[in-house]
Motif scaffolding. Structure first.
Motif, PDB file in Angstrom:
ATOM      1  N   TYR A   1       0.354   5.248   1.196  1.00 11.19           N
ATOM      2  CA  TYR A   1      -0.480   6.238   1.864  1.00 11.19           C
ATOM      3  C   TYR A   1       0.243   7.574   1.824  1.00 11.19           C
ATOM      4  CZ  TYR A   1      -3.408   2.645   4.156  1.00 11.19           C
ATOM      5  OH  TYR A   1      -4.283   1.614   4.432  1.00 11.19           O
TER       6      TYR A   1
ATOM      7  N   GLN B   1       0.304  11.229   4.197  1.00  9.61           N
ATOM      8  CA  GLN B   1      -0.116  11.773   5.482  1.00  9.61           C
ATOM      9  C   GLN B   1       0.049  13.278   5.464  1.00  9.61           C
ATOM     10  OE1 GLN B   1       2.152  10.679   9.038  1.00  9.61           O
ATOM     11  NE2 GLN B   1       0.250  10.724  10.234  1.00  9.61           N
TER      12      GLN B   1
ATOM     13  N   GLU C   1      -8.056   5.922  -2.272  1.00 12.40           N
ATOM     14  CA  GLU C   1      -8.925   7.072  -2.039  1.00 12.40           C
ATOM     15  C   GLU C   1      -8.504   8.314  -2.819  1.00 12.40           C
ATOM     16  OE1 GLU C   1      -8.941   8.119   2.058  1.00 12.40           O
ATOM     17  OE2 GLU C   1     -10.264   9.851   1.809  1.00 12.40           O
TER      18      GLU C   1
ATOM     19  N   GLY D   1      -8.133   6.897  10.774  1.00 11.99           N
ATOM     20  CA  GLY D   1      -8.688   8.128  11.314  1.00 11.99           C
ATOM     21  C   GLY D   1      -7.636   9.216  11.347  1.00 11.99           C
ATOM     22  N   THR D   2      -8.005  10.339  11.933  1.00 11.69           N
ATOM     23  CA  THR D   2      -7.133  11.513  11.939  1.00 11.69           C
ATOM     24  C   THR D   2      -6.163  11.527  13.116  1.00 11.69           C
ATOM     25  OG1 THR D   2      -8.915  12.721  13.003  1.00 11.69           O
ATOM     26  CG2 THR D   2      -8.697  12.976  10.624  1.00 11.69           C
TER      27      THR D   2
ATOM     28  N   TYR E   1       0.840  -1.202   0.000  1.00 10.67           N
ATOM     29  CA  TYR E   1       0.000   0.000   0.000  1.00 10.67           C
ATOM     30  C   TYR E   1       0.881   1.260   0.000  1.00 10.67           C
ATOM     31  CZ  TYR E   1      -2.909  -3.623   2.203  1.00 10.67           C
ATOM     32  OH  TYR E   1      -3.561  -4.792   2.500  1.00 10.67           O
TER      33      TYR E   1
ATOM     34  N   GLY F   1      -3.699  17.012  10.008  1.00 10.12           N
ATOM     35  CA  GLY F   1      -5.144  17.070  10.207  1.00 10.12           C
ATOM     36  C   GLY F   1      -5.955  16.146   9.321  1.00 10.12           C
ATOM     37  N   MET F   2      -5.277  15.404   8.444  1.00 12.93           N
ATOM     38  CA  MET F   2      -6.011  14.544   7.497  1.00 12.93           C
ATOM     39  C   MET F   2      -5.793  13.065   7.787  1.00 12.93           C
ATOM     40  SD  MET F   2      -7.494  16.635   5.399  1.00 12.93           S
ATOM     41  CE  MET F   2      -7.871  15.673   3.935  1.00 12.93           C
ATOM     42  N   GLY F   3      -4.903  12.742   8.683  1.00  9.62           N
ATOM     43  CA  GLY F   3      -4.620  11.334   8.891  1.00  9.62           C
ATOM     44  C   GLY F   3      -3.923  10.746   7.682  1.00  9.62           C
ATOM     45  N   LEU F   4      -4.050   9.451   7.504  1.00  9.18           N
ATOM     46  CA  LEU F   4      -3.455   8.766   6.357  1.00  9.18           C
ATOM     47  C   LEU F   4      -4.535   8.483   5.327  1.00  9.18           C
ATOM     48  CD1 LEU F   4      -1.499   7.901   8.836  1.00  9.18           C
ATOM     49  CD2 LEU F   4      -0.710   6.184   7.224  1.00  9.18           C
TER      50      LEU F   4
ATOM     51  N   PHE G   1      -3.645   6.185  16.163  1.00  9.54           N
ATOM     52  CA  PHE G   1      -4.627   6.140  15.079  1.00  9.54           C
ATOM     53  C   PHE G   1      -5.454   4.862  15.167  1.00  9.54           C
ATOM     54  CE2 PHE G   1      -3.109   9.617  12.431  1.00  9.54           C
ATOM     55  CZ  PHE G   1      -1.799   9.766  12.845  1.00  9.54           C
TER      56      PHE G   1
ATOM     57  N   GLY H   1       7.367   5.939  11.112  1.00 10.11           N
ATOM     58  CA  GLY H   1       6.225   5.233  10.548  1.00 10.11           C
ATOM     59  C   GLY H   1       5.300   4.726  11.635  1.00 10.11           C
ATOM     60  N   LEU H   2       4.143   4.228  11.219  1.00  6.67           N
ATOM     61  CA  LEU H   2       3.174   3.716  12.180  1.00  6.67           C
ATOM     62  C   LEU H   2       3.538   2.302  12.602  1.00  6.67           C
ATOM     63  CD1 LEU H   2       1.616   5.963  10.478  1.00  6.67           C
ATOM     64  CD2 LEU H   2      -0.450   4.838  11.321  1.00  6.67           C
TER      65      LEU H   2
ATOM     66  N   PHE I   1       4.749  -0.762   8.375  1.00  6.99           N
ATOM     67  CA  PHE I   1       5.022   0.490   7.676  1.00  6.99           C
ATOM     68  C   PHE I   1       6.517   0.737   7.506  1.00  6.99           C
ATOM     69  CE2 PHE I   1       1.152   2.958   7.101  1.00  6.99           C
ATOM     70  CZ  PHE I   1       0.231   2.243   7.860  1.00  6.99           C
ATOM     71  N   GLY I   2       6.828   1.468   6.443  1.00  8.39           N
ATOM     72  CA  GLY I   2       8.153   2.028   6.298  1.00  8.39           C
ATOM     73  C   GLY I   2       8.275   3.293   7.128  1.00  8.39           C
ATOM     74  N   ALA I   3       9.462   3.886   7.121  1.00  7.45           N
ATOM     75  CA  ALA I   3       9.734   5.061   7.951  1.00  7.45           C
ATOM     76  C   ALA I   3       9.229   6.356   7.329  1.00  7.45           C
ATOM     77  CB  ALA I   3      11.237   5.171   8.229  1.00  7.45           C
TER      78      ALA I   3
ATOM     79  N   PHE J   1       3.939   7.136   3.002  1.00  4.51           N
ATOM     80  CA  PHE J   1       4.250   5.908   3.716  1.00  4.51           C
ATOM     81  C   PHE J   1       3.870   4.704   2.866  1.00  4.51           C
ATOM     82  CE2 PHE J   1       5.611   7.269   7.831  1.00  4.51           C
ATOM     83  CZ  PHE J   1       5.005   8.499   8.023  1.00  4.51           C
TER      84      PHE J   1
ATOM     85  N   LEU K   1      -5.221   6.545   1.562  1.00  6.58           N
ATOM     86  CA  LEU K   1      -4.690   5.525   0.673  1.00  6.58           C
ATOM     87  C   LEU K   1      -4.633   6.047  -0.762  1.00  6.58           C
ATOM     88  CD1 LEU K   1      -3.791   2.546   0.421  1.00  6.58           C
ATOM     89  CD2 LEU K   1      -6.194   1.985  -0.009  1.00  6.58           C
TER      90      LEU K   1
END
Lengths: 119, 110
Positions: free
Chosen positions: A35, A37, A59, B101-102, A33, A40-43, B88, B42-43, A110-112, A90, A45
């Motif tokens: 993403y 970031q 998205e 989510g945010t 995947y 204020g928007m989060g992640l 998150f 990262g997460l 996840f990657g960094a 990400f 896709l």
């Protein structure tokens, strides 16, 4: 065991330039995947892949292209960068898809991150 | 559009206190996951709860899920300065996507 590796970590582009972000995973994960970031928007896709040779839109796919020629690599391309694409990107991978079963195989690694600035 | 919305957006507590963050979502889900993100990193996956589960524990973490209210909560007990991060929630609705989510920014002060 490196997990998910993204290159480059930082990049500054001028509007209209092109570039490719590389994501490599060594866990033999089928699903990958991309993403972005934003504050204020989060992640959100961008694109994802369910296996070698496959890609699908997420998205916010506009302005991006992807390729999955090898199972371990997932490339994200910007053909003509725009300031709106300034973001942190990400890459993530998982062994199983998200909606079929629920187990440890679903979780994303996840990657960094890759910080991209478009001037 | 975001599936999950975390509440509060930011939380500041003292070390040793408990931290609770909430997540609301809009559609039916297969599972709900919580991730942590340290600044500039990262997460990292924390915990997954299935749609047929109501509560799950992992170390100092406790997650609850109320599918009738379409909400989940993450409780971190006896918080430490190292817990300072963004948290998150992410939902799997079906298909191959996880929607995030945010986030809640947690600061644990000494």
């Amino acid at each position: 065991n490196a997990g998910v590796t993204q290159t480059p970590k930082f990049r500054v582009l001028k509007t209209g330039q092109s570039m490719t972000l590389l994501c490599a995973q060594d866990m033999n994960h089928e699903y990958m995947y991309w993403y972005r970031q934003d504050p204020g928007m989060g992640l959100r896709l961008i694109h994802y892949s369910v296996g070698e040779g496959t890609t699908a839109k997420g998205e916010v796919p506009d302005g991006y292209n992807v390729s999955r020629l090898k199972k371990q690599n997932f490339l994200l391309g910007l053909e003509s960068a725009a300031p709106s694409q300034t973001s942190v990107y990400f890459c993530a991978s998982s062994r199983a898809p998200q909606g079929v079963i629920s187990s440890g195989a679903n979780v994303l690694t996840f990657g960094a991150g890759s910080r991209l600035t478009v001037l | 559009s975001q599936q999950g919305e975390e509440d509060p957006q930011a939380l500041s507590i003292q070390e040793g206190e408990n931290a609770t963050m909430n997540c609301s979502y809009k559609t039916s889900i297969n599972n709900l996951q919580w991730y942590r993100q340290n600044s500039g990193r990262g997460l990292v996956h924390l915990i997954l709860i299935r749609s047929n589960e109501r509560e799950k524990h992992s170390g100092r973490l406790r997650v609850t899920l109320d599918t009738s209210k379409k909400s989940s909560s993450l409780l971190i007990t006896a918080s430490r300065a190292a817990d300072t991060a963004s948290y998150f929630c992410a939902t799997a609705e079906g298909g191959n996507k996880l929607t995030f989510g945010t986030g809640t920014q947690l600061k644990v002060e000494l």
